[in-house]
Design an enzyme around this catalytic site. Sequence first.
Site, PDB file in Angstrom:
ATOM      1  CB  THR A   1      -0.733  -0.215   1.050  1.00 19.98           C
ATOM      2  OG1 THR A   1      -1.602  -1.366   1.364  1.00 19.98           O
ATOM      3  CG2 THR A   1      -1.811   1.250   1.132  1.00 19.98           C
ATOM      4  CB  VAL A   2       3.123   2.691   2.454  1.00 24.17           C
ATOM      5  CG1 VAL A   2       3.991   3.958   2.620  1.00 24.17           C
ATOM      6  CG2 VAL A   2       2.072   2.676   3.495  1.00 24.17           C
TER       7      VAL A   2
ATOM      8  CE  LYS B   1       1.153   1.482  12.261  1.00 26.46           C
ATOM      9  NZ  LYS B   1      -0.202   2.007  11.424  1.00 26.46           N
TER      10      LYS B   1
ATOM     11  CD  GLU C   1       5.744  13.711  10.419  1.00 31.48           C
ATOM     12  OE1 GLU C   1       4.909  13.242  11.043  1.00 31.48           O
ATOM     13  OE2 GLU C   1       6.573  14.714  10.541  1.00 31.48           O
TER      14      GLU C   1
ATOM     15  N   GLY D   1      -0.154   9.155   9.897  1.00 29.91           N
ATOM     16  CA  GLY D   1       0.070   9.306   8.444  1.00 29.91           C
ATOM     17  C   GLY D   1       0.129  10.535   7.905  1.00 29.91           C
TER      18      GLY D   1
ATOM     19  N   GLY E   1     -11.284  -0.797   3.818  1.00 34.95           N
ATOM     20  CA  GLY E   1      -9.862  -0.895   3.680  1.00 34.95           C
ATOM     21  C   GLY E   1      -9.181  -0.188   5.012  1.00 34.95           C
TER      22      GLY E   1
ATOM     23  CG  ASP F   1      -2.299   1.353  15.175  1.00 32.65           C
ATOM     24  OD1 ASP F   1      -1.221   1.010  14.337  1.00 32.65           O
ATOM     25  OD2 ASP F   1      -2.813   2.474  14.918  1.00 32.65           O
TER      26      ASP F   1
ATOM     27  CE  LYS G   1      -0.547   4.726  14.217  1.00 35.20           C
ATOM     28  NZ  LYS G   1      -1.763   4.671  13.826  1.00 35.20           N
TER      29      LYS G   1
HETATM   30  N1  LIG Z   1      -1.048   1.256   5.085  1.00 30.97           N
HETATM   31  C1  LIG Z   1      -0.985   2.269   5.963  1.00 30.97           C
HETATM   32  O1  LIG Z   1      -1.940   3.321   5.771  1.00 30.97           O
HETATM   33  C2  LIG Z   1      -0.053   2.576   6.877  1.00 30.97           C
HETATM   34  C3  LIG Z   1      -0.076   3.741   7.554  1.00 30.97           C
HETATM   35  C4  LIG Z   1       1.007   4.144   8.399  1.00 30.97           C
HETATM   36  C5  LIG Z   1       2.034   3.250   8.417  1.00 30.97           C
HETATM   37  N2  LIG Z   1       1.997   2.216   7.678  1.00 30.97           N
HETATM   38  C6  LIG Z   1       3.163   1.082   7.946  1.00 30.97           C
HETATM   39  O2  LIG Z   1       3.861   1.261   6.721  1.00 30.97           O
HETATM   40  C7  LIG Z   1       4.424  -0.045   6.537  1.00 30.97           C
HETATM   41  C8  LIG Z   1       3.838  -0.779   5.359  1.00 30.97           C
HETATM   42  O3  LIG Z   1       2.360  -1.004   5.266  1.00 30.97           O
HETATM   43  P1  LIG Z   1       1.781  -1.433   4.136  1.00 30.97           P
HETATM   44  O4  LIG Z   1       0.301  -1.190   4.439  1.00 30.97           O
HETATM   45  O5  LIG Z   1       2.174  -0.744   2.717  1.00 30.97           O
HETATM   46  O6  LIG Z   1       1.943  -2.869   3.890  1.00 30.97           O
HETATM   47  P2  LIG Z   1       1.671  -4.033   2.827  1.00 30.97           P
HETATM   48  O7  LIG Z   1       0.531  -3.328   1.736  1.00 30.97           O
HETATM   49  O8  LIG Z   1       1.322  -5.238   3.447  1.00 30.97           O
HETATM   50  O9  LIG Z   1       2.956  -4.112   2.134  1.00 30.97           O
HETATM   51  C9  LIG Z   1       4.167  -4.728   2.499  1.00 30.97           C
HETATM   52  C10 LIG Z   1       5.166  -4.841   1.517  1.00 30.97           C
HETATM   53  O10 LIG Z   1       6.406  -5.468   2.049  1.00 30.97           O
HETATM   54  C11 LIG Z   1       6.819  -6.578   1.185  1.00 30.97           C
HETATM   55  N3  LIG Z   1       7.287  -7.247   2.172  1.00 30.97           N
HETATM   56  C12 LIG Z   1       6.805  -7.774   3.627  1.00 30.97           C
HETATM   57  N4  LIG Z   1       7.534  -8.423   4.328  1.00 30.97           N
HETATM   58  C13 LIG Z   1       8.541  -8.561   3.636  1.00 30.97           C
HETATM   59  C14 LIG Z   1       9.986  -9.427   3.795  1.00 30.97           C
HETATM   60  N5  LIG Z   1      10.187 -10.106   4.899  1.00 30.97           N
HETATM   61  N6  LIG Z   1      10.699  -9.717   2.575  1.00 30.97           N
HETATM   62  C15 LIG Z   1      10.411  -9.104   1.428  1.00 30.97           C
HETATM   63  N7  LIG Z   1       9.313  -8.140   1.321  1.00 30.97           N
HETATM   64  C16 LIG Z   1       8.561  -8.101   2.299  1.00 30.97           C
HETATM   65  C17 LIG Z   1       5.550  -6.976   0.626  1.00 30.97           C
HETATM   66  O11 LIG Z   1       5.963  -7.989  -0.517  1.00 30.97           O
HETATM   67  P3  LIG Z   1       4.871  -8.661  -1.542  1.00 30.97           P
HETATM   68  O12 LIG Z   1       4.385  -7.204  -2.255  1.00 30.97           O
HETATM   69  O13 LIG Z   1       5.695  -9.483  -2.444  1.00 30.97           O
HETATM   70  O14 LIG Z   1       3.625  -9.094  -0.668  1.00 30.97           O
HETATM   71  C18 LIG Z   1       4.679  -5.868   0.177  1.00 30.97           C
HETATM   72  O15 LIG Z   1       5.098  -5.265  -0.850  1.00 30.97           O
HETATM   73  C19 LIG Z   1       3.969  -1.042   7.651  1.00 30.97           C
HETATM   74  O16 LIG Z   1       5.089  -0.816   8.527  1.00 30.97           O
HETATM   75  C20 LIG Z   1       2.847  -0.211   8.278  1.00 30.97           C
HETATM   76  O17 LIG Z   1       2.606  -0.255   9.822  1.00 30.97           O
HETATM   77  C21 LIG Z   1       1.002   1.819   6.901  1.00 30.97           C
END
Ligand SMILES: NC(=O)c1ccc[n+]([C@@H]2O[C@H](COP(=O)([O-])OP(=O)(O)OC[C@H]3O[C@@H](n4cnc5c(N)ncnc54)[C@H](OP(=O)(O)O)[C@@H]3O)[C@@H](O)[C@H]2O)c1
Lengths: 419, 419
Positions: A12-13, A104, A128, A133, A186, A200, A204
């Site tokens: 997602t990010v 986080k 940040e 977010g 979502g 969560d 923070k």
């Molecule tokens: N989503 C939000 O709104 C949000 C807001 C604030 C903070 N965050 C933080 O941002 C971070 C990412 O969130 P997200 O929502 O983007 O997560 P996500 O959609 O689950 O994406 C995770 C990505 O990392 C890859 N990945 C995970 N573990 C891995 C490993 N061990 N080796 C290699 N690749 C790995 C995954 O690969 P694949 O693509 O192959 O599955 C995927 O591309 C997290 O720490 C989350 O707490 C997210």
Amino acid sequence: MTIKIGLFGLGTVGSGLLTLLAEQNNKIKASTGLDFTVKTALVSTLTKDRPGLDPAIQLTTDPNDILNDPEIDLVVEVAGGTGSAKGWIKSALSSKKPVITANKDLIATAGQELIELANKAQVPLLYEAAVAGGIPIITTLQNYYRTDTIRSLAGIVNGTTNYMLTQMAQNGLSYEKALKQAQELGFAEADPTNDVAGYDAAYKAIILARLVFGLESTLDELAITGIQEITDDDIAAVKVLGGQLKLLFTINQVGEDSIALSVSPQVILPDSPLSQVHNENNAIVVNSDNLGQTMYYGPGAGARPTAQAVLADILLAATATKESHQVFSSENMRLAEPNVQAYCWILNSKTHESIESAVHELDDELNGYIVRQGSHENSNNGSQLVLYTKEITTANHDRLLKELTQKRTLNKEFVIYPC
Amino acid sequence: MTIKIGLFGLGTVGSGLLTLLAEQNNKIKASTGLDFTVKTALVSTLTKDRPGLDPAIQLTTDPNDILNDPEIDLVVEVAGGTGSAKGWIKSALSSKKPVITANKDLIATAGQELIELANKAQVPLLYEAAVAGGIPIITTLQNYYRTDTIRSLAGIVNGTTNYMLTQMAQNGLSYEKALKQAQELGFAEADPTNDVAGYDAAYKAIILARLVFGLESTLDELAITGIQEITDDDIAAVKVLGGQLKLLFTINQVGEDSIALSVSPQVILPDSPLSQVHNENNAIVVNSDNLGQTMYYGPGAGARPTAQAVLADILLAATATKESHQVFSSENMRLAEPNVQAYCWILNSKTHESIESAVHELDDELNGYIVRQGSHENSNNGSQLVLYTKEITTANHDRLLKELTQKRTLNKEFVIYPC
Ligand SMILES: NC(=O)c1ccc[n+]([C@@H]2O[C@H](COP(=O)([O-])OP(=O)(O)OC[C@H]3O[C@@H](n4cnc5c(N)ncnc54)[C@H](OP(=O)(O)O)[C@@H]3O)[C@@H](O)[C@H]2O)c1
Ligand SMILES: NC(=O)c1ccc[n+]([C@@H]2O[C@H](COP(=O)([O-])OP(=O)(O)OC[C@H]3O[C@@H](n4cnc5c(N)ncnc54)[C@H](OP(=O)(O)O)[C@@H]3O)[C@@H](O)[C@H]2O)c1
């Protein structure tokens, strides 16, 4: 100058960041002279379908393809988890690469160690995106409040639970229904424990308490109450006096060297600035000696806001100059009329009837344009009709007004405010 | 390292800055290694009584005592006016001294010229205090939003008029009475024209429109309406549907290269985040592509908040490092219980009478602690009593609860939320 980014995570990010880089790259280049480009991205599955992905970006499952690449100037960690991610960040910092992370859980649990490493290596470690977010709370606390003395912080930093509680209070949804809706939109994960149990928000709060008060704390030391026990009756009860239940973190300095930190559902009274923080939005209230109460409000999560926080950090890390940054990209802006505008019309009349009948005559005209109306007696025993228009063009507004004032039955005065 | 400041003006903001420097100096020294000290201050009257003024500060009426002093590292302009102040700032920038100013009139009218001069000289010209005193809107727009695309800004940036309108709406004060009260509290000047006619808000909007959109505009080009024509009837009328009148600036991009800018009283509906911005407070709402709606809320003026903005700018100018700034000064914080806390008690009962009688019995006890109460039927045809306590210690709260639950007449369940 080109700055090559190594990206851990393309979910997602991570993909949000690629979108933003594509949209903003020209502007950033124009204002900073820097050209940011993602060279390599680490994922867990190479075979996953990634529509629209720039083929110039090298995908890998081997972290060393980023960590050992001397061409990579800066590392972004948006994979998540507290295991491998910690090793990647340590390795990047040790080789003097600035690190930006949205993680986080990791910053809450291992932040102190990582920050010390970054300071020793004299490279930035910016996070940040890890707290609220889209709200620039970390940077603001670091820069603006370092000349102030903060006494307490409180706020809403979990969008999922705030969405659920808003829906339960405003639309009468049950807990289960609100959760399901949050999942469909979502906001909530399949297993929502982390959000609804308050963990969560607690992560923070731990990050903020360290940043502001230098307090090291862990989840199991804290008083954390989630929203699972909140009943419909509770929600109705606090409404009696205009209150709302919201999942709040609070951090209070309670003595020379002690800090109280909690996460729990709390009652927000109507005069609090937090009372308008609805649905998935976040807000953080800061109380300090110089400023009194200040508040920062915005989206708490989501691809774009989180990626925006990451991208702003990337620029901070790459350009710590003393120059005033310009925010705009076009140099040719000129003043103009507003496009569309909503209006509030106040019609004062000697009698209630004359207004009602005028509006009645105009019903056909007005129907399409008026969204709400109400009336009451004014201070001279006359009557006031209050109409709110939709957003309309100035031309349309003028035409409507003209027609209304031409009606002979209407013996009134107009007051108009934008809205 | 000692940084010597030359201070133009020692009025409300200038003396506020001295207070803050005295309070924060140790912390700033500890975190940055810099020791800020005001060497020389320019005033218009040397003979004025200035109680508590540090005798080490050299007072002068000759600007050259600052401008020609090679020992002075940094200049702060808090004298005001668009005449002499402009010359002082140009001279300081030309001799490569960073300048911090709170002068909104000057930045609005001559900002572009001064910014260009600063950029040419490659020294910072910072003016956070010029817009919404205690809200770090300028720095945030410059740093956080340069990777985003802003579409509009709006907000309340004049504390005087917001105070007056709040008093008129909430306490039924007349315009004259509200103005008098604002003057007595030091929010409004003897001649309030600048505030009530909307010029002060317009200056701030001009500054923001330049920063965000690169738009150059002048007062006489803008649509500016003040609050002088607002009647009690208008205020009552917009209340009909829950609205409030507030003096708002709005800046909207309406086309590829055009911006609409206005200042006028507008109707704020209850679901707007601006609806809780009361009295002398300010708030700015930003709409952007990546973040959607964000809001920054805080005090708009006053000695401390304005001086805080100036001091934060001083630090920014002196320390543009890539290091993560710590916000705290003590290293020894530990977790603790909260000192005092307000609570919301929800008492569920089979019948309305049993609760009422229990509370009645406890009236003596509760009287001192309960601030508000209400009751209604719950979903099982039982009754809920909702009590809000004052801020009390945990020990006191436990004692009260124990006593209440020991009353035999009370056949109920308790739910307790912090508040
Ligand atoms: N989503 C939000 O709104 C949000 C807001 C604030 C903070 N965050 C933080 O941002 C971070 C990412 O969130 P997200 O929502 O983007 O997560 P996500 O959609 O689950 O994406 C995770 C990505 O990392 C890859 N990945 C995970 N573990 C891995 C490993 N061990 N080796 C290699 N690749 C790995 C995954 O690969 P694949 O693509 O192959 O599955 C995927 O591309 C997290 O720490 C989350 O707490 C997210
Ligand atoms: N007050 C606020 O809350 C606030 C908020 C935001 C921005 N600002 C801005 O901050 C600036 C200062 O405001 P303030 O309220 O501190 O003003 P103030 O109380 O009137 O103080 C002005 C100071 O400047 C000195 N001064 C003025 N003109 C001078 C001249 N030509 N030569 C020498 N000295 C001169 C005065 O000297 P004497 O002491 O001898 O009279 C006084 O010390 C203004 O630009 C204002 O718009 C103020």
